[in-house]
Design an enzyme around this catalytic site. Structure first.
Site, mmCIF file in Angstrom:
data_model
loop_
_atom_site.group_PDB
_atom_site.id
_atom_site.type_symbol
_atom_site.label_atom_id
_atom_site.label_comp_id
_atom_site.label_asym_id
_atom_site.label_seq_id
_atom_site.Cartn_x
_atom_site.Cartn_y
_atom_site.Cartn_z
ATOM 1 N N ASN A 10 0.884 -1.168 0.000
ATOM 2 C CA ASN A 10 0.000 0.000 0.000
ATOM 3 C C ASN A 10 0.920 1.215 0.000
ATOM 4 O O ASN A 10 1.505 1.539 1.024
ATOM 5 C CB ASN A 10 -0.896 -0.021 1.244
ATOM 6 N N LYS A 12 0.180 4.265 -0.258
ATOM 7 C CA LYS A 12 -0.414 5.465 0.363
ATOM 8 C C LYS A 12 -0.157 6.687 -0.521
ATOM 9 O O LYS A 12 -0.159 6.545 -1.734
ATOM 10 C CB LYS A 12 0.099 5.614 1.799
ATOM 11 N N HIS A 96 -9.494 1.356 4.561
ATOM 12 C CA HIS A 96 -8.245 1.519 5.313
ATOM 13 C C HIS A 96 -8.488 2.456 6.499
ATOM 14 O O HIS A 96 -9.261 3.406 6.398
ATOM 15 C CB HIS A 96 -7.144 2.080 4.402
ATOM 16 N N GLU A 98 -6.846 4.783 7.636
ATOM 17 C CA GLU A 98 -6.580 6.207 7.365
ATOM 18 C C GLU A 98 -7.777 6.843 6.667
ATOM 19 O O GLU A 98 -8.073 8.029 6.876
ATOM 20 C CB GLU A 98 -5.288 6.336 6.530
ATOM 21 N N GLU A 168 -5.561 -4.961 10.225
ATOM 22 C CA GLU A 168 -4.564 -3.929 10.504
ATOM 23 C C GLU A 168 -4.870 -3.245 11.834
ATOM 24 O O GLU A 168 -5.711 -2.336 11.892
ATOM 25 C CB GLU A 168 -4.569 -2.874 9.387
ATOM 26 N N GLY A 174 2.401 2.327 10.784
ATOM 27 C CA GLY A 174 3.353 3.424 10.657
ATOM 28 C C GLY A 174 4.014 3.813 11.963
ATOM 29 O O GLY A 174 4.650 4.857 12.072
ATOM 30 N N SER A 214 3.241 -2.163 10.210
ATOM 31 C CA SER A 214 4.689 -2.247 10.431
ATOM 32 C C SER A 214 5.263 -3.626 10.097
ATOM 33 O O SER A 214 6.235 -4.066 10.712
ATOM 34 C CB SER A 214 5.065 -1.842 11.863
HETATM 35 P P1 13P Z 1 2.994 0.391 7.616
HETATM 36 O O1 13P Z 1 3.503 -0.906 7.025
HETATM 37 O O2 13P Z 1 3.737 1.583 7.104
HETATM 38 O O3 13P Z 1 2.851 0.330 9.086
HETATM 39 O O4 13P Z 1 1.500 0.570 7.024
HETATM 40 C C1 13P Z 1 0.628 -0.479 7.136
HETATM 41 C C2 13P Z 1 -0.581 -0.156 6.362
HETATM 42 O O5 13P Z 1 -1.338 0.732 6.730
HETATM 43 C C3 13P Z 1 -0.828 -0.900 5.135
HETATM 44 O O6 13P Z 1 -2.089 -0.640 4.639
#
Ligand code: 13P
Length: 252
Positions: A10, A12, A96, A98, A168, A174, A214
């Site tokens: 992903n 982002k 997601h 976010e 997740e 993150g 992560s």
């Molecule tokens: P990270 O791997 O940067 O923690 O992000 C995970 C994520 O949100 C994947 O969709």
């Protein structure tokens, strides 16, 4: 029951089209011939054409990071499922954390998007997960089970072949904090048990449930070794071709 691993990046809000092309060109030879898992990169809308073109004839598939639920209309700034499929997109991330946190996404809109994407022939990577306070209060199982039920309302057992669930934990995204392999396995197992109640054991056993939060080159093998973890949804580490490749290798 043998399930195929799916390793998905992903990206982002990272990478311009030129940067996307460079990253894909770097990644292609590194993952070439590694067919023990499905490899997907979910990229920003503006990188989709570049990514589809650059991955033609390779084992890398392209996904989007969101999709609107309407077929067309007055939704300034949004993108429909048909727009994505016509561009050659195969997968789409929906719900997601976010999107839920910063863009007012609810279980209701996640469900609408999921149904629209499936109707258009996209494969959905549906994200669920608890926030830190929920884990500390001991209600993780209830939260992920409720999200799974609401987000998949009116999705048929047949359509579940095209749904991947990404567990997740929001506190692990993150942050460098990862769920332990045991925590990931346990909560992915709760999601699988929820699917069994909704669709029966066969659908639950066949469903792919990823872990995300992560996941990186160092911890991927341990997480992927767990019975209920069928792949990863990877943010930061998917932006580095060598790191993403190590995760792909762990899934061979
Ligand atoms: P990270 O791997 O940067 O923690 O992000 C995970 C994520 O949100 C994947 O969709």
């Amino acid at each position: 029951m043998a399930r195929r691993y799916v390793i998905a990046g992903n990206w982002k809000m990272n990478k311009t089209p030129a940067e996307a092309k460079a990253l894909i060109e770097e990644l292609k030879p590194m993952v070439a011939g590694k067919n023990g898992c499905d490899i997907v990169i979910c990229v920003p809308y503006v990188d989709i054409c570049t990514a589809v073109e650059a991955t033609k004839g390779t084992n890398i598939k392209v996904g989007a990071e969101n999709v609107h639920f309407a077929e067309s209309g007055a939704y300034t700034g949004e993108i429909s499922a048909k727009m994505l499929t016509e561009c050659g997109v195969e997968y789409v991330i929906i719900g997601h954390s976010e999107r839920r946190q910063y863009f007012a996404e609810t279980d209701e809109t996640v469900n609408l998007r999921t149904k629209a994407a499936l109707a258009a022939g996209l494969k959905v990577i549906l994200c669920v997960g608890e926030v830190k306070e929920q884990r500390l209060s001991g209600i993780t199982d209830e939260v992920v089970s409720m999200q799974t039920k609401l987000d998949l309302a009116d999705v048929s057992a047949e359509d579940m072949k095209n749904v991947i669930i990404a567990y997740e934990p929001v506190w692990a995204i993150g942050t460098g904090l990862t769920a332990t392999p045991e925590q990931a396995d346990e909560t992915c197992g709760v999601i699988r048990a929820t699917l069994a109640k909704m669709y029966g054991q066969d659908v639950a056993d066949a469903s792919i449930i990823q872990y995300g939060g992560s996941m990186n080159a160092k911890n991927a093998a341990e997480l992927l070794a767990k019975e209920n973890v069928d792949g990863g949804l990877i943010g930061g580490a998917s932006l580095k071709a060598p790191d993403f490749t190590v995760i792909v290798d762990a899934a061979q």
